[in-house]
Design an enzyme around this catalytic site. Structure first.
Site: not given
Lengths: 387, 377
Positions: A226, A143, A110-111
């Site tokens: 999430e 991660s 995402y980021s």
């Protein structure tokens, strides 16, 4: 319809037949998927039993009691839920079952360095090329990127519409030459995250979730799952803080001969008060939910937790005094105080900064108006960027 | 169960809220704050008649509701929201708790019935200037003679001292005496208070005849103070809620630079932080009320925590509300300062937040002996 009691004995009977503590996990999971117990709320044609929430919880409870893995994934499996909601039939056929059997490893893409708080500002591009999309860009704070089979990716498919409208959502295969994973070292010295560099990586078009340009909507669903998972698991921010557990500031103060210091005592009392109040807020949110009232307290926990972790670092630092100048195994208390003070930023930045949280609380809970958005209704191509 | 309100409790909240809306609007509060008495006895009696607030703690056999800390906290919170002017804390909470906790004589039965009806007001005289409301340090003397007991001493910060019919005086021991306010041995000096909605007096007792209340005074005073600080905390949670609503309402409607000021993050973030404070104060106050109701093992801790947390939260909320309002909030005409006055005096009444935090930590340490033995690891 099965009664609660019948269901309970049915599940516990099935478990006693199929689950043994040291048994073969993969075999058991496959059987549990076949039986419908891993996603009891889902429809029957997608491994479920169509059970209402109350009965699904009975299934989960029996699994928990027996110590058996896998149930309740219709609430807790972020990947499978997102795939079920928006995935193409082709992708569901391939991945849904393996995800429920924990045979697929996943990560989040995402980021980006240029899209943190403003996630809709992603610049990683996805360009159609035959049956595939070709991806170029850089992701960060991922991660488990090195081991992952697929990454849930948001990328821009259209630069000529406003930012929220030009994003698409993919399951990107991670094992390919165009993807390079580099560990990211945090300010604490630990590495739990990665940077992911994507150069001409390919993803089949059937791996798109939702339609082209619907990626923001799909992302909201994924984020909702999430958050639910995070709230339930109350996951530790770091492997190290998990190992050390909660540092007992009272014991720390006693060992450093500071438990008689009125200033230290006030600091400890404030910290313990905040922790207690946070517990009570959560308890209250649950009580209000049970009574069918929507509760705003649940939304405040992240901000309060951020205060708690920063305050923990501050109080530990105050207690250890000059040892806070030192680091390493020879100075475990100083080391831990410094770690706590630095790692606190994980909570006040990760998963939405405190400032973004305050915007959300102000706008959604208190009904305050949003700031004027200069990039709204502007083609993304024309939006100003850093540097 | 903690945080689960019964239908009766919710009905009580609604009834008090409705009464407050009718009888405790801003002009009424302002007018009463200017009076010497500080409240309207007729309104207090009406609240007793219609909703039973004065008699919540009074046992049913004496004409009260026989309710507990949670119901009382609901009343405190609702009355705190509108700065209700009346002897709730002094008479309905502190004095009544002491009467109920101590003596079960005929005289008390009649008194409790009058307290429940709101026709009689009692207050507790404890502090002698130390500002910690600690009954153990009382130096007021009590002397027994064939005619009975007399008490002598000076008490400070006595709530509603000018309007009380009966003083419950804490003397050395501690022992508690009921003293008639009309006795010539009692001289009351009203104090000019920061918060006009809660009157205080210095009271001097000179050989004033007193009736000794039988029972374990130390335990009863401790229980009374626990209950009192939790009710003050609930009241503060209510006041904090009102000023947050006030701030948010203004931030939505006040326009500067062509925008509602609440759209500026400088204002929005202040409001968001206040919501955390306000909701947490509410949780702390009611957790403590339930701990008292259930006689929980963590009662003392949660009482002290709620007292410190809610006083600070209301103090911050009342102050930030003024800052968010800007110039208008600095005027006498605006109600923001009325709440700041209540909040600021609450930071000293019945003890300071810092002192409460100290007591909280002491209680925590006492309850976890395992931690005491933690040697160097």
């Amino acid at each position: 319809m099965t009664t609660d009691a019948d269901l309970r004995s049915e599940v516990s009977g099935w478990l006693s037949e199929h689950w043994t503590a040291g048994g073969h996990r993969a075999t058991f999971l496959a059987q549990a998927v076949d039986r419908g117990y891993v996603v009891p709320r889902w429809p029957a044609d997608t491994f479920g039993l169509d059970l209402p929430d109350g009965q699904a919880r009975i299934v989960e409870e029996e699994f928990r009691k027996a110590g058996a893995p896998g149930s309740g994934q219709d609430r807790s499996n972020l990947w499978a839920n997102t795939l079920l909601t928006y995935g193409t039939p082709a992708l569901r056929d391939v991945l849904l079952r393996p995800l429920l059997e924990y045979r697929v490893r996943m990560c989040l893409l995402y980021s980006e360095p240029g899209a943190g708080s403003d996630l809709a500002g992603v610049r990683t591009s996805a360009v159609r090329d035959g049956d595939d999309y070709v991806i170029n860009g850089q992701k960060v704070w991922t991660s488990s990127a090195a081991d992952a089979d697929f990454g849930m990716l948001i990328a821009r498919t259209d630069l000529d519409v406003p930012k929220h409208q030009g994003i698409s959502f993919f399951f990107l295969p991670m094992d390919q030459p165009g993807i390079q994973v580099r560990p990211l070292r945090q300010m604490t010295g630990e590495s739990h995250f990665n940077e992911v560099f994507i150069t001409d990586a390919h993803v089949p078009a059937v791996n798109m979730l939702g339609q082209p340009g619907e990626g923001w909507k799909v992302l909201q669903t994924a984020l909702m799952y999430e958050r639910a998972v995070l709230a339930e698991a109350n996951m530790g921010a770091s492997i190290r803080s998990g190992q050390h557990g909660d540092v007992d500031v009272v014991d720390l103060a006693r060992r450093h001969g500071r438990l008689d210091d009125p200033l230290v005592r006030q600091g400890i009392a404030r910290l313990l008060s905040l922790k207690a109040v946070n517990r009570w807020n959560n308890q209250r949110a649950q009580a209000e939910a049970r009574q069918g009232n929507s509760s705003s307290v649940a939304s405040l926990g992240k901000l309060l937790m951020s205060t708690i972790v920063h305050e923990t670092g501050r109080v530990q630092t105050e207690i250890v005094g000059p040892e806070a100048m030192l680091d390493g195994e020879d100075h475990p208390d100083g080391d831990q105080a410094n770690f706590a003070a630095m790692n606190a930023y994980f909570t006040s930045i990760g998963g939405g900064t405190d400032q973004i949280q305050r915007n959300i609380i102000g706008e959604r809970l208190l009904g305050l108006p949003k700031e004027p958005e200069v990039d709204k209704n502007v083609p993304f191509r024309e939006v100003k960027r850093s540097g | 169960m903690t945080f689960t309100f019964s239908d009766e409790q919710q009905a009580l909240r609604k009834a008090i809220g409705a009464f407050a809306a009718d009888h405790s609007d801003e002009p009424t509060v302002r007018a009463l704050a200017e009076t010497d008495a500080g409240f309207d006895p007729a309104t207090w009696q009406l609240l007793a008649e219609q909703v039973g607030v004065a008699g919540l703690l009074v046992p049913e056999r004496h004409g009260g509701a026989g309710a507990g800390p949670v119901e009382l906290a609901i009343a405190a919170e609702e009355l705190g929201k509108c700065l209700f002017c009346g002897p709730f804390l002094s008479s309905a909470v502190l004095a009544t708790a002491l009467f109920v906790g101590l003596d079960d004589s005929e005289e008390n039965a009649a008194l409790l019935a009058a307290l429940a009806a709101g026709t009689h007001v009692a207050t507790v005289a404890i502090d002698e200037g130390a500002g910690n409301w600690d009954p153990a340090v009382a130096s007021t003397t009590a002397t027994e003679s064939p005619g009975g007991w007399t008490v002598s001493g000076t008490k400070r910060y006595v709530l509603d001292g000018a309007t009380a019919n009966t003083f419950l005086v804490v003397a050395k021991g501690p022992r508690v005496f009921a003293v008639d306010a009309d006795d010539p041995g009692v001289s009351v000096s009203p104090l000019r208070t920061l918060d006009g909605t809660r009157k205080q007096c210095d009271v001097r007792f000179e050989d004033a005849p007193g009736r000794l209340l039988a029972g374990d005074a130390s335990a009863a005073l401790g229980a009374m103070l626990d209950l009192g600080v939790v009710m003050l905390a609930a009241e503060q949670a209510g006041g904090a809620k009102t000023v947050l609503d006030m701030a948010v309402g203004y931030a939505r409607t006040r326009f500067q630079f062509g925008r509602a000021i609440g759209s500026f993050q400088a204002i929005k973030h202040l409001c968001a932080d206040l919501l955390v404070e306000v909701e947490s104060a509410y949780s702390a106050a009611y957790y403590a009320a339930w701990a008292l109701a259930d006689d929980s093992a963590d009662g003392t801790e949660s009482v002290c925590l709620a007292a410190a947390f809610c006083a600070d939260a209301f103090g911050k909320a009342a102050a930030d509300n003024i800052q968010i309002h800007g110039g208008i909030g600095f005027t006498w005409e605006h109600p923001a300062h009325l709440y700041l006055r209540r909040a600021r005096s609450g930071l000293a009444l019945l003890g300071s937040p810092a002192a409460r935090r100290e007591q909280y930590l002491t209680a925590v340490l006492e309850r976890s002996p395992a931690q005491q033995t933690g040697g160097r690891s």
